[in-house]
Design an enzyme around this catalytic site. Structure first.
Site, PDB file in Angstrom:
ATOM      1  N   GLU A   3      -5.100   1.898  -5.740  1.00 42.01           N
ATOM      2  CA  GLU A   3      -6.019   1.208  -6.643  1.00 42.01           C
ATOM      3  C   GLU A   3      -7.431   1.274  -6.078  1.00 42.01           C
ATOM      4  O   GLU A   3      -7.672   1.894  -5.041  1.00 42.01           O
ATOM      5  CB  GLU A   3      -5.527  -0.217  -6.863  1.00 42.01           C
ATOM      6  CG  GLU A   3      -4.050  -0.219  -7.238  1.00 42.01           C
ATOM      7  CD  GLU A   3      -3.572  -1.473  -7.936  1.00 42.01           C
ATOM      8  OE1 GLU A   3      -4.392  -2.264  -8.423  1.00 42.01           O
ATOM      9  OE2 GLU A   3      -2.333  -1.659  -8.016  1.00 42.01           O
ATOM     10  N   LYS A  51     -10.923   5.027  -9.391  1.00 43.77           N
ATOM     11  CA  LYS A  51      -9.837   5.626  -8.621  1.00 43.77           C
ATOM     12  C   LYS A  51     -10.087   7.107  -8.322  1.00 43.77           C
ATOM     13  O   LYS A  51      -9.185   7.809  -7.864  1.00 43.77           O
ATOM     14  CB  LYS A  51      -8.522   5.478  -9.382  1.00 43.77           C
ATOM     15  CG  LYS A  51      -8.111   4.039  -9.653  1.00 43.77           C
ATOM     16  CD  LYS A  51      -6.789   4.018 -10.392  1.00 43.77           C
ATOM     17  CE  LYS A  51      -6.395   2.622 -10.795  1.00 43.77           C
ATOM     18  NZ  LYS A  51      -5.098   2.596 -11.503  1.00 43.77           N
ATOM     19  N   ASN A 165      -1.572  -1.149 -11.079  1.00 44.19           N
ATOM     20  CA  ASN A 165      -0.446  -1.968 -11.499  1.00 44.19           C
ATOM     21  C   ASN A 165      -0.276  -3.241 -10.673  1.00 44.19           C
ATOM     22  O   ASN A 165       0.134  -4.284 -11.189  1.00 44.19           O
ATOM     23  CB  ASN A 165       0.841  -1.137 -11.438  1.00 44.19           C
ATOM     24  CG  ASN A 165       1.892  -1.648 -12.387  1.00 44.19           C
ATOM     25  OD1 ASN A 165       1.596  -2.027 -13.512  1.00 44.19           O
ATOM     26  ND2 ASN A 165       3.133  -1.677 -11.929  1.00 44.19           N
ATOM     27  N   ARG A 269       6.245   2.287 -14.615  1.00 43.90           N
ATOM     28  CA  ARG A 269       5.509   1.278 -13.852  1.00 43.90           C
ATOM     29  C   ARG A 269       6.234  -0.060 -13.957  1.00 43.90           C
ATOM     30  O   ARG A 269       6.490  -0.530 -15.064  1.00 43.90           O
ATOM     31  CB  ARG A 269       4.080   1.109 -14.387  1.00 43.90           C
ATOM     32  CG  ARG A 269       3.168   2.289 -14.112  1.00 43.90           C
ATOM     33  CD  ARG A 269       1.794   2.006 -14.672  1.00 43.90           C
ATOM     34  NE  ARG A 269       0.842   3.054 -14.347  1.00 43.90           N
ATOM     35  CZ  ARG A 269      -0.428   3.054 -14.727  1.00 43.90           C
ATOM     36  NH1 ARG A 269      -0.875   2.059 -15.474  1.00 43.90           N
ATOM     37  NH2 ARG A 269      -1.235   4.033 -14.395  1.00 43.90           N
TER      38      ARG A 269
END
Length: 283
Positions: A3, A51, A165, A269
């Site tokens: 992340e 990212k 996530n 995810r």
């Protein structure tokens, strides 16, 4: 998936190892750029954008990479054994007199003109850890699709760049809503506070080797700040040795209310939430 805070740390390591030094060897192991030779050029800087990683090289070139699920950059000293994975997973090698940076399992690797970086990152929303951070713009972009689930909207890098996530799950927990609650159904004032908290958490973790979201400040306001409303039932002390509230804690007791944390897999995810603390739609 790495992340925004993890990618920023990667950029810092690459910048320290490469910036201001001449490349003595460069090998891009992707068919489109396999014949490109950056040897003899000086690396100017390595910057994170959300990212994405941008390695700028003299001559107006930028090496753009994205780690996605399991990509990684590793930095080695001369003669040090490379330990990031088998050789067939190497996608890039950048060497100078002092260090070698090796990119493993990079699903995105392209060489483009620095003047055309917008082709790679121009679609991104305000960067939570960048100089362009604009919370009002992030809120406006999130509100542009009021029927969209808040968890899905937070992951959309076009709204705000850097959330993955883990932060999605943790932010929804801290906001006490499920990730499936539509953005437009959030109680008044919650969305701006959620965006501000996202920035606060990523910024707090930008230099930490281990990410944590279990912040005491959530229930211990600063001196002079208004006290939170009394809970309907006593809250157990937060065990600060637990780095995260819900992510990765399926079937373990919630740190707030003791209800077992639940998990559901969506598009490869996992989503974690506490059905006792978080209100809104559930699978």
């Amino acid at each position: 998936m790495p992340e925004g805070d993890t990618v920023l740390q990667t950029a810092a390591r690459l910048h320290a190892a490469l910036a201001g030094r001449v490349l003595t060897h460069a090998d891009l192991r992707v068919p489109r750029f396999a014949t490109s030779d950056l040897s003899g050029r000086t690396v100017l800087d390595v910057t994170a954008r959300g990212k994405h990683l941008l390695t700028r090289v003299e001559g107006g070139l930028t090496l753009h990479s994205h780690l996605r699920m399991d990509g990684a950059w590793r930095v080695y000293a001369p003669g040090e054994r490379w330990r990031g994975g088998p050789g067939h997973q190497i996608r890039a090698v950048l060497t100078n007199a002092d260090h070698t940076a090796v990119g493993y399992r990079l699903p995105v690797l392209e060489l483009l003109r620095t003047s055309e970086e917008s082709k790679a990152v121009g679609h991104l929303g305000p960067d939570l850890l960048g100089p362009d951070w604009d919370p009002a713009l992030a809120v406006d972009r999130l509100l542009a699709a009021p029927d969209r689930p808040i968890g899905e909207a937070l992951l959309d890098q076009r709204n705000l760049a850097g959330i993955g996530n883990v932060y999605k799950c943790e932010l929804c927990f801290l906001a006490r809503v499920t990730p499936w609650l539509p953005v437009g159904a959030l109680p008044d004032g919650v969305l701006p506070r959620l965006v501000a908290l996202a920035h606060r958490l990523l910024d707090a973790n930008r230099d930490r080797p281990t990410r944590t979201t279990t912040i005491r400040a959530e229930r211990r306001p600063r001196t002079g700040a208004p006290a939170p409303a009394p809970p309907q039932r006593p809250l157990p002390p937060i065990r600060v040795q637990e780095p995260l509230y819900v992510y990765g804690r399926v079937r373990r007791p919630c740190l707030r209310c003791g209800t077992p944390v639940r998990k559901v897999d969506e598009a490869d995810r996992p989503t974690y939430w506490c059905p006792g603390c978080q209100s809104g739609p559930m699978p």
